[in-house]
Design an enzyme around this catalytic site. Structure first.
Site, PDB file in Angstrom:
ATOM      1  N   SER A  61      20.578 -63.399 -49.901  1.00 56.54           N
ATOM      2  CA  SER A  61      21.082 -64.726 -49.549  1.00 56.54           C
ATOM      3  C   SER A  61      21.176 -64.946 -48.059  1.00 56.54           C
ATOM      4  O   SER A  61      20.925 -66.046 -47.571  1.00 56.54           O
ATOM      5  CB  SER A  61      22.480 -64.932 -50.146  1.00 56.54           C
ATOM      6  OG  SER A  61      22.391 -65.040 -51.529  1.00 56.54           O
ATOM      7  N   HIS A  93      22.867 -54.779 -48.482  1.00 53.58           N
ATOM      8  CA  HIS A  93      23.957 -54.538 -47.536  1.00 53.58           C
ATOM      9  C   HIS A  93      23.754 -53.268 -46.735  1.00 53.58           C
ATOM     10  O   HIS A  93      24.333 -53.118 -45.661  1.00 53.58           O
ATOM     11  CB  HIS A  93      25.297 -54.420 -48.282  1.00 53.58           C
ATOM     12  CG  HIS A  93      25.752 -55.717 -48.860  1.00 53.58           C
ATOM     13  ND1 HIS A  93      26.516 -56.624 -48.159  1.00 53.58           N
ATOM     14  CD2 HIS A  93      25.543 -56.282 -50.074  1.00 53.58           C
ATOM     15  CE1 HIS A  93      26.760 -57.685 -48.913  1.00 53.58           C
ATOM     16  NE2 HIS A  93      26.173 -57.499 -50.079  1.00 53.58           N
ATOM     17  N   ARG A 137      25.617 -53.204 -58.195  1.00 52.33           N
ATOM     18  CA  ARG A 137      25.389 -54.675 -58.200  1.00 52.33           C
ATOM     19  C   ARG A 137      24.016 -54.996 -57.622  1.00 52.33           C
ATOM     20  O   ARG A 137      23.278 -55.809 -58.158  1.00 52.33           O
ATOM     21  CB  ARG A 137      26.499 -55.338 -57.393  1.00 52.33           C
ATOM     22  CG  ARG A 137      26.440 -56.856 -57.288  1.00 52.33           C
ATOM     23  CD  ARG A 137      27.651 -57.376 -56.526  1.00 52.33           C
ATOM     24  NE  ARG A 137      27.529 -58.779 -56.172  1.00 52.33           N
ATOM     25  CZ  ARG A 137      28.006 -59.782 -56.900  1.00 52.33           C
ATOM     26  NH1 ARG A 137      28.611 -59.542 -58.034  1.00 52.33           N
ATOM     27  NH2 ARG A 137      27.877 -61.030 -56.511  1.00 52.33           N
ATOM     28  N   ARG A 165      32.437 -50.715 -54.875  1.00 50.72           N
ATOM     29  CA  ARG A 165      32.280 -51.859 -53.962  1.00 50.72           C
ATOM     30  C   ARG A 165      33.211 -53.018 -54.338  1.00 50.72           C
ATOM     31  O   ARG A 165      33.529 -53.863 -53.492  1.00 50.72           O
ATOM     32  CB  ARG A 165      30.843 -52.321 -53.918  1.00 50.72           C
ATOM     33  CG  ARG A 165      30.238 -52.818 -55.209  1.00 50.72           C
ATOM     34  CD  ARG A 165      28.824 -53.350 -55.002  1.00 50.72           C
ATOM     35  NE  ARG A 165      28.848 -54.677 -54.384  1.00 50.72           N
ATOM     36  CZ  ARG A 165      27.760 -55.262 -53.884  1.00 50.72           C
ATOM     37  NH1 ARG A 165      26.597 -54.628 -53.892  1.00 50.72           N
ATOM     38  NH2 ARG A 165      27.838 -56.467 -53.374  1.00 50.72           N
ATOM     39  N   ARG A 192      24.737 -55.291 -43.206  1.00 49.93           N
ATOM     40  CA  ARG A 192      25.125 -56.691 -43.459  1.00 49.93           C
ATOM     41  C   ARG A 192      26.623 -56.809 -43.324  1.00 49.93           C
ATOM     42  O   ARG A 192      27.389 -55.956 -43.773  1.00 49.93           O
ATOM     43  CB  ARG A 192      24.658 -57.101 -44.865  1.00 49.93           C
ATOM     44  CG  ARG A 192      25.152 -58.462 -45.310  1.00 49.93           C
ATOM     45  CD  ARG A 192      24.346 -58.991 -46.488  1.00 49.93           C
ATOM     46  NE  ARG A 192      25.080 -60.034 -47.197  1.00 49.93           N
ATOM     47  CZ  ARG A 192      24.560 -60.728 -48.203  1.00 49.93           C
ATOM     48  NH1 ARG A 192      23.319 -60.499 -48.608  1.00 49.93           N
ATOM     49  NH2 ARG A 192      25.274 -61.655 -48.824  1.00 49.93           N
ATOM     50  N   ASP A 250      28.881 -59.629 -44.197  1.00 53.57           N
ATOM     51  CA  ASP A 250      29.846 -60.468 -44.923  1.00 53.57           C
ATOM     52  C   ASP A 250      30.769 -59.691 -45.851  1.00 53.57           C
ATOM     53  O   ASP A 250      31.940 -60.046 -46.000  1.00 53.57           O
ATOM     54  CB  ASP A 250      29.149 -61.611 -45.663  1.00 53.57           C
ATOM     55  CG  ASP A 250      28.262 -61.136 -46.811  1.00 53.57           C
ATOM     56  OD1 ASP A 250      27.916 -61.971 -47.663  1.00 53.57           O
ATOM     57  OD2 ASP A 250      27.922 -59.941 -46.864  1.00 53.57           O
ATOM     58  N   ASP A 260      22.666 -66.751 -59.345  1.00 54.09           N
ATOM     59  CA  ASP A 260      22.770 -65.454 -58.657  1.00 54.09           C
ATOM     60  C   ASP A 260      24.096 -64.770 -58.932  1.00 54.09           C
ATOM     61  O   ASP A 260      24.145 -63.589 -59.280  1.00 54.09           O
ATOM     62  CB  ASP A 260      22.616 -65.645 -57.145  1.00 54.09           C
ATOM     63  CG  ASP A 260      22.630 -64.311 -56.423  1.00 54.09           C
ATOM     64  OD1 ASP A 260      23.565 -64.060 -55.640  1.00 54.09           O
ATOM     65  OD2 ASP A 260      21.730 -63.498 -56.698  1.00 54.09           O
ATOM     66  N   HIS A 286      16.032 -66.467 -53.120  1.00 57.38           N
ATOM     67  CA  HIS A 286      15.428 -65.181 -53.513  1.00 57.38           C
ATOM     68  C   HIS A 286      15.521 -65.145 -55.035  1.00 57.38           C
ATOM     69  O   HIS A 286      16.224 -65.962 -55.656  1.00 57.38           O
ATOM     70  CB  HIS A 286      16.196 -63.989 -52.917  1.00 57.38           C
ATOM     71  CG  HIS A 286      17.642 -64.036 -53.249  1.00 57.38           C
ATOM     72  ND1 HIS A 286      18.144 -63.688 -54.496  1.00 57.38           N
ATOM     73  CD2 HIS A 286      18.700 -64.474 -52.530  1.00 57.38           C
ATOM     74  CE1 HIS A 286      19.449 -63.887 -54.505  1.00 57.38           C
ATOM     75  NE2 HIS A 286      19.814 -64.369 -53.343  1.00 57.38           N
ATOM     76  N   HIS A 339      18.499 -58.450 -56.908  1.00 54.78           N
ATOM     77  CA  HIS A 339      17.514 -59.426 -56.457  1.00 54.78           C
ATOM     78  C   HIS A 339      16.103 -58.914 -56.737  1.00 54.78           C
ATOM     79  O   HIS A 339      15.921 -57.763 -57.130  1.00 54.78           O
ATOM     80  CB  HIS A 339      17.683 -59.696 -54.957  1.00 54.78           C
ATOM     81  CG  HIS A 339      19.015 -60.285 -54.619  1.00 54.78           C
ATOM     82  ND1 HIS A 339      19.471 -60.411 -53.343  1.00 54.78           N
ATOM     83  CD2 HIS A 339      20.002 -60.779 -55.394  1.00 54.78           C
ATOM     84  CE1 HIS A 339      20.670 -60.958 -53.341  1.00 54.78           C
ATOM     85  NE2 HIS A 339      21.020 -61.183 -54.585  1.00 54.78           N
TER      86      HIS A 339
HETATM   87  O1  LIG Z   1      26.940 -59.509 -51.868  1.00 56.61           O
HETATM   88  C1  LIG Z   1      26.502 -59.811 -52.987  1.00 56.61           C
HETATM   89  O2  LIG Z   1      27.003 -60.592 -53.772  1.00 56.61           O
HETATM   90  C2  LIG Z   1      25.204 -59.192 -53.353  1.00 56.61           C
HETATM   91  O3  LIG Z   1      25.236 -57.840 -53.020  1.00 56.61           O
HETATM   92  C3  LIG Z   1      24.149 -59.859 -52.531  1.00 56.61           C
HETATM   93  O4  LIG Z   1      24.019 -61.134 -52.964  1.00 56.61           O
HETATM   94  P1  LIG Z   1      23.594 -62.306 -51.962  1.00 56.61           P
HETATM   95  O5  LIG Z   1      22.594 -61.737 -50.979  1.00 56.61           O
HETATM   96  O6  LIG Z   1      22.969 -63.308 -52.900  1.00 56.61           O
HETATM   97  O7  LIG Z   1      24.839 -62.774 -51.301  1.00 56.61           O
HETATM   98 MN   LIG Z   2      21.263 -65.670 -52.796  1.00 60.44          MN
HETATM   99 MN   LIG Z   3      22.947 -62.127 -54.748  1.00 62.08          MN
END
Ligand SMILES: O=C(O)[C@H](O)COP(=O)(O)O
Ligand SMILES: [Mn+2]
Ligand SMILES: [Mn+2]
Length: 507
Positions: free
Chosen positions: A63, A124, A154, A186, A259, A261, A392, A434, A455
């Site tokens: 994402s 990530h 995940r 996680r 990553r 977030d 997603d 994606h 994904h």
């Molecule tokens: O963080 C998540 O939810 C997945 O590991 C990655 O999903 P996203 O790239 O769609 O946020």
């Molecule tokens: Mn996404």
């Molecule tokens: Mn995702």
């Protein structure tokens, strides 16, 4: 200058394309609206993974990079690619921050703590990056490296955590230094919903040895009833029942996720929690944390994208998404630039949040649709940009039945949004960021199909529903990528592509 051809960008998160089949929940679902749009309007497939978006070839899309490239109008070297390049060139091994920190630890007999997601999901983190960091630390003479392993389940199939932990132990044996000191799922360690109790239980296991006690890391995942995502925070103890690797005064912590977030909640918690221990805290790539954590590898410039171009033209956009994807349609679509813009309104749909939406595959879609319809009715808004998260977010559960329902709820929402667009004279551009739901199973090591919620590298559909009275003729280029979305949107709005954009309109 606004535009006389306003529109709606709808990102259907996780909406990939694959041949129809039993594991393809996009093809299995009843999608009358999406089916009619694809049949009756210009439609194409665009690449959304690997080198098309600035990832290593063969890497699944995600994402962050998906929304960044949709916004930038060009492929961007993603953080994971930059790390891989620095490993391959030897630059990471010579990174001044890393080598200076390791030299201090070696000299003072202090420990390095590596904290990160241990899988090769490449969303990530990548467990191979731990291998390189162990090798560098050993070469500089660091005598104690404690690995605080976060299990996945995940971005990769559930039930694979033990294999990845064994990889880590093999890397440590190879390097001659390193041992797993804690294991945490996680769901606890990478929460981004603001549930600090989850974050705290992960952090205290890593920093202070507070948690379930295990004599060996693999014990933590054996029989984990709730799967790899929810492995209970576990602490490896020695024969004397003492945690083997807590964070001591003068140690260093290096977060190995590239990553930001989902790791930033944990990173901010630990920076605060460890303040009194004079710990050096570093991250493999730059994080958007409150704390200033020096990264080993910095991020590429993503300016000059759609947000900058709309601002330059004085065209207002409204960004709309549920909590899970709100940063995607704001911060990432804007190239990780948090600067507030006069010509942007951000609408975060909070609604009810549940851990995985297994029982609520519709999530808060009705609220999202209402917000899109409300923004579409505004004459001062050139572009409504919304993310429909369901395909997603529910896809990540790996539950095919729930995901099929999520696809159907998304189809209903698309129908309602297109009706609102017709009523307000707007075009609608639908695109995936994606793939995910089009491939809900993958062969396991034994070759038998097993549930898969991660994904994919598949292309994603892109459909253009012209504004009423603007005809449905015309074909879209068939060789596009996500980098072509912003130039296409600008063309639809009557503007040229941005100077920084290498993508080209699909019209
Ligand atoms: O963080 C998540 O939810 C997945 O590991 C990655 O999903 P996203 O790239 O769609 O946020
Ligand atoms: Mn996404
Ligand atoms: Mn995702």
């Amino acid at each position: 200058m606004t535009t006389d051809s306003p529109g709606i960008l709808l990102v259907l998160d996780g909406w990939g394309h694959a041949p129809p089949g039993p594991a393809n929940m996009i093809s299995q679902a009843a999608t009358p609206h999406l089916g009619a749009l694809a049949a009756g309007h210009p439609a194409t497939l665009v690449r959304a993974s690997g080198d098309a978006v600035g990832l290593l070839p063969g890497t699944v899309g995600n994402s962050e990079i998906g929304h960044m490239v949709i916004g930038a109008g060009r492929p961007l070297p993603y953080d994971s690619l930059l790390v891989e390049q620095q490993i391959a060139s030897g630059r990471l091994a010579g990174n001044e921050l890393l080598t200076r920190t390791c030299a201090r630890l070696a000299e003072g007999g202090r420990a390095l703590h590596l904290i990160g997601l241990c899988s090769d999901g490449q969303i990530h983190a990548h467990v191979e990056h731990v291998r390189e960091l162990l090798r560098v630390a050993a070469a500089i003479g660091v005598r104690a490296v404690w690995i605080h392993a976060i299990t996945d389940g995940r971005d990769v199939a559930d039930g694979t955590a033990a294999a990845y932990l064994s990889h880590v132990e093999k890397f440590a044996a190879e390097a001659g230094v390193g041992r797993i000191a804690s294991v945490v799922g996680r769901g606890y360690a990478l929460d981004k919903s603001g549930d600090l109790e989850l974050t705290r239980s992960a952090a205290l296991a890593m920093a202070d040895g507070v948690g379930a006690r295990v004599a060996h890391a693999l014990e933590a995942v054996d029989g984990a009833e709730r799967g790899d995502v929810w492995v209970e925070p576990s602490v490896v103890v020695d024969a004397g029942d003492m945690p083997v690797g807590t964070v001591g005064d003068g140690d260093a912590v290096l977060f190995t996720n590239f990553r930001s977030d989902r790791i930033q909640q944990l990173a901010d918690f630990l920076v605060e929690h460890l303040t009194s221990r004079h710990v050096t805290v570093l991250s493999l790539a730059r994080y958007d944390t409150r704390a200033a954590i020096p990264p080993l590898v910095d991020r590429a410039d993503a300016s000059g994208g759609l947000a900058d171009e709309l601002e330059r033209h004085g065209s207002r956009s409204v960004r709309i998404a549920e909590s899970e994807k709100f940063e995607h349609v704001t911060y990432y679509l804007n190239g990780r630039d948090a600067r507030a813009r006069q010509v942007e309104d951000h609408v975060k749909i909070v609604g009810e949040v549940s851990p995985d939406y297994l029982t609520r595959p519709e999530m808060n879609l009705p609220l999202v649709v209402d917000a899109v319809a409300e923004a579409a009715a505004r004459r001062d808004v050139a572009l409504v940009a919304a993310n429909l998260a369901n395909i997603d977010v529910v896809g990540h559960t790996g539950d095919a039945a729930a995901t099929l329902l999520a696809v159907q709820h998304t189809d209903d929402a698309v129908g309602r949004i297109c009706a609102a667009a017709r009523g307000t004279g707007r075009w609608v551009l639908l695109v995936g960021d994606h793939g995910n739901a089009e491939q809900m199973s993958r062969p396991g090591d034994d070759g038998a199909p097993r549930p898969y919620g991660g994904h994919t590298t598949n292309p994603v559909p892109l459909i253009l529903v012209p504004a009423p009275g603007r005809g449905s003729s015309g074909r879209l280029r068939a060789d596009g990528t996500l980098a072509d979305v912003a130039p296409t949107i600008l063309a639809l709005l009557g503007f040229p592509p941005g100077a920084a954009m290498s993508g080209r309109s699909l019209l």
